[in-house]
Scaffold this motif. Structure first.
Motif, short mmCIF file in Angstrom:
data_model
loop_
_atom_site.label_atom_id
_atom_site.label_comp_id
_atom_site.label_asym_id
_atom_site.label_seq_id
_atom_site.Cartn_x
_atom_site.Cartn_y
_atom_site.Cartn_z
N LEU A 142 -9.99 19.94 -7.02
CA LEU A 142 -9.79 21.47 -7.93
C LEU A 142 -8.22 21.59 -8.27
O LEU A 142 -8.02 21.88 -9.24
CB LEU A 142 -10.34 22.31 -7.21
N TYR A 143 -7.61 21.26 -6.83
CA TYR A 143 -6.09 21.95 -7.22
C TYR A 143 -5.36 20.85 -7.94
O TYR A 143 -4.38 21.11 -8.72
CB TYR A 143 -5.46 21.94 -5.69
N THR A 144 -5.72 19.50 -7.74
CA THR A 144 -5.16 18.73 -8.41
C THR A 144 -5.30 18.59 -10.10
O THR A 144 -4.55 18.60 -10.79
CB THR A 144 -5.54 17.14 -8.00
N PHE A 145 -6.48 19.25 -10.48
CA PHE A 145 -6.78 19.33 -11.85
C PHE A 145 -6.14 20.36 -12.21
O PHE A 145 -5.50 20.42 -13.42
CB PHE A 145 -8.33 19.48 -11.97
N ILE A 146 -6.02 21.62 -11.60
CA ILE A 146 -5.39 22.70 -12.02
C ILE A 146 -3.73 22.42 -12.14
O ILE A 146 -3.18 22.63 -13.40
CB ILE A 146 -5.29 23.97 -11.04
N LEU A 147 -3.39 21.77 -11.33
CA LEU A 147 -1.78 21.09 -11.31
C LEU A 147 -1.50 20.48 -12.51
O LEU A 147 -0.62 20.65 -13.40
CB LEU A 147 -1.10 20.37 -10.08
N SER A 148 -2.40 19.49 -12.82
CA SER A 148 -2.26 18.41 -14.00
C SER A 148 -2.62 18.94 -15.15
O SER A 148 -1.68 18.86 -16.17
CB SER A 148 -3.47 17.29 -13.68
N PHE A 149 -3.56 19.79 -15.45
CA PHE A 149 -3.77 20.34 -16.70
C PHE A 149 -2.56 21.35 -17.06
O PHE A 149 -2.29 21.40 -18.35
CB PHE A 149 -5.13 21.23 -16.83
N ASN A 150 -2.40 22.34 -16.23
CA ASN A 150 -1.41 23.37 -16.38
C ASN A 150 0.21 22.77 -16.55
O ASN A 150 0.87 23.18 -17.73
CB ASN A 150 -0.99 24.20 -15.31
N LEU A 151 0.49 21.86 -15.91
CA LEU A 151 1.74 20.94 -16.08
C LEU A 151 1.81 20.40 -17.36
O LEU A 151 2.86 20.09 -18.08
CB LEU A 151 2.07 19.98 -14.71
N PHE A 152 0.60 19.56 -17.92
CA PHE A 152 0.34 18.78 -19.01
C PHE A 152 0.75 19.68 -20.19
O PHE A 152 1.59 19.38 -20.94
CB PHE A 152 -0.76 18.12 -19.12
N LEU A 165 -8.07 26.79 -13.80
CA LEU A 165 -8.71 25.60 -14.29
C LEU A 165 -8.94 25.48 -15.69
O LEU A 165 -8.66 24.80 -16.60
CB LEU A 165 -9.77 25.42 -13.27
N PHE A 166 -9.84 26.77 -16.03
CA PHE A 166 -10.33 26.66 -17.49
C PHE A 166 -9.27 27.35 -18.61
O PHE A 166 -9.75 26.86 -19.61
CB PHE A 166 -11.38 27.54 -17.53
N ASN A 167 -8.54 27.89 -18.29
CA ASN A 167 -7.34 28.52 -19.26
C ASN A 167 -6.78 27.19 -20.25
O ASN A 167 -6.63 27.17 -21.16
CB ASN A 167 -6.27 29.35 -18.81
N PRO A 168 -6.22 26.44 -19.23
CA PRO A 168 -5.52 25.21 -20.23
C PRO A 168 -6.72 24.27 -20.93
O PRO A 168 -6.26 24.06 -21.96
CB PRO A 168 -4.86 24.23 -18.93
N ILE A 169 -7.61 24.24 -20.21
CA ILE A 169 -8.89 23.38 -21.07
C ILE A 169 -9.09 24.22 -22.34
O ILE A 169 -9.14 23.55 -23.49
CB ILE A 169 -10.10 23.45 -20.09
N MET A 170 -9.52 25.69 -22.13
CA MET A 170 -9.99 26.19 -23.65
C MET A 170 -8.98 26.35 -24.51
O MET A 170 -9.10 26.20 -25.45
CB MET A 170 -10.33 27.73 -22.99
N TYR A 171 -7.59 26.59 -24.15
CA TYR A 171 -6.49 26.63 -25.09
C TYR A 171 -6.30 25.37 -25.59
O TYR A 171 -5.93 25.15 -26.83
CB TYR A 171 -5.32 27.21 -24.53
N GLY A 172 -6.40 24.27 -24.78
CA GLY A 172 -6.15 22.89 -25.10
C GLY A 172 -7.25 22.47 -26.21
O GLY A 172 -6.83 21.58 -27.28
N LEU A 173 -8.58 22.89 -26.16
CA LEU A 173 -9.43 22.64 -27.05
C LEU A 173 -9.75 23.42 -28.13
O LEU A 173 -10.03 22.80 -29.10
CB LEU A 173 -11.08 22.58 -26.28
N LYS A 174 -9.38 24.62 -28.14
CA LYS A 174 -9.56 25.51 -29.40
C LYS A 174 -8.32 25.58 -30.21
O LYS A 174 -8.54 25.84 -31.38
CB LYS A 174 -9.83 26.93 -28.98
N LEU A 175 -7.10 25.61 -29.73
CA LEU A 175 -5.78 25.41 -30.55
C LEU A 175 -5.46 24.28 -31.40
O LEU A 175 -5.45 23.29 -30.60
CB LEU A 175 -4.68 25.94 -30.00
N SER A 176 -5.66 24.28 -32.54
CA SER A 176 -5.68 22.95 -33.26
C SER A 176 -4.38 22.42 -33.14
O SER A 176 -4.41 20.98 -33.13
CB SER A 176 -5.84 23.51 -34.99
N LYS A 177 -3.25 22.67 -33.16
CA LYS A 177 -1.75 22.14 -32.98
C LYS A 177 -1.86 21.32 -31.56
O LYS A 177 -1.49 20.39 -31.59
CB LYS A 177 -0.83 22.97 -32.94
N ILE A 178 -2.38 22.11 -30.49
CA ILE A 178 -2.34 21.43 -29.11
C ILE A 178 -3.25 20.44 -29.25
O ILE A 178 -2.96 18.97 -28.72
CB ILE A 178 -2.55 22.23 -28.09
#
Length: 309
Positions: free
Chosen positions: A32-42, A283-296
């Protein structure tokens, strides 16, 4: 009565023996921590290196993602050590450091969400004046100010907490929350309580009022505006509202648990919900913003296609 400076360690009584399952729990938390680090850093790197994302909203999102890293790093390494440990104690200095990190994270989360909502309010309600109000310098100043405000509020609160005289060192939690230490106090806590109420007003109620006001204005414009305006509002505000509701749910449970007896709730569920605001939003914030914001989303698809082909 024991002065808090004489308490060398705290006992975390919420942990219980899981036998061989502790290694499975360790792997789940580490993953879980690895996913959080990876998604947010990305997403942080993506925003920084792509000039097309050098806009106020994405800078504020970058601040949000940095805060997710800050809050999760204040919790997960500590949890990983405790899961593998047979004796669940933590030194007073580490405990107070964790309190500073966790509560700074909580305040910054509300501040960031309030600033993002205000940014969306200007972009949707005053699109012609948006660039004049949201200049690069102003964006950087706002981000620096909310981080400084969060740290200053917590430093004073931490000094007030450390000065309390304690009559025990057992915390019925899996990490170090401020209110659990206040419950151990055998000295007058009115000063600390008054300051806590003032800080809550600044860091919770004021941001929520800003968010409420801006969304009332956005809804008004959506009902009166064009289809394009409604689409812009929905596409950019949906992940923000989801983030706000997700984080607020976790915070509300933690506040309720600190004020009322929750022993009737199963211990596993109680532990999960008490950690919710520190684990699920990062965990969910970077996923939600990554999926919903068209530019990203477009940039991520482009990068994925380049990797595949």
């Amino acid at each position: 009565m024991i002065n808090s400076t004489q308490v060398l360690y705290f006992v975390l009584a919420a942990y219980f023996d899981t036998g061989g399952l502790k290694y499975l729990n360790f792997m789940i938390v580490l993953l879980l921590y690895t996913f959080i680090l990876s998604f947010n850093l990305f997403l942080i790197v993506l925003i920084c290196v792509n000039r097309s994302l050098h806009e106020p909203m994405y800078f504020f999102l970058c601040s949000l993602f940095v805060n997710e890293l800050f809050g999760s790093t204040g919790l997960f390494p500590f949890l990983l050590v405790q899961i593998l440990s047979d004796v669940h104690t933590v030194s007073a200095s580490v405990c107070y450091l964790q309190i500073f990190c966790v509560y700074s994270y909580g305040k910054m989360e509300f501040f960031n969400l309030a600033i993002i909502s205000y940014d969306r309010y200007l972009a949707i309600c005053y699109p012609l004046h948006y660039n004049r109000h949201m200049t690069f310098i102003r964006v950087i100043i706002v981000i620096v100010l909310i981080w400084l405000l969060s740290f200053v509020l917590n430093i004073y609160a931490l000094v007030s907490l450390i000065s309390l005289r304690l009559c025990g060192n057992i915390l019925n939690k899996v990490y170090c929350p401020s209110f659990s230490i206040v419950k151990l106090a055998c000295s007058d806590t009115r000063h600390h309580d008054i300051y806590g109420l003032a800080v809550s007003s600044i860091s919770v109620y004021v941001p929520l009022l800003i968010i409420l006001y801006t969304y009332m204005k956005i809804l008004h414009v959506c009902f009166c505006g064009s289809k394009q305006t409604r689409h812009k509002a929905v596409s950019t505000c949906t992940p923000h509202l989801a983030s706000l509701l997700n984080f607020s749910f976790g915070v509300c449970f933690e506040i309720l648990q600190s004020r009322f007896d929750m022993n009737y709730v199963p211990s596993i569920l109680r532990i999960f919900l008490s950690l919710y605001f520190l684990t699920c939003p990062p965990l969910f914030n970077p996923i939600m913003y990554g999926l919903k914001l068209s530019k990203i989303r477009v940039i991520c698809k482009s990068l994925l296609l380049n990797v595949i082909f």
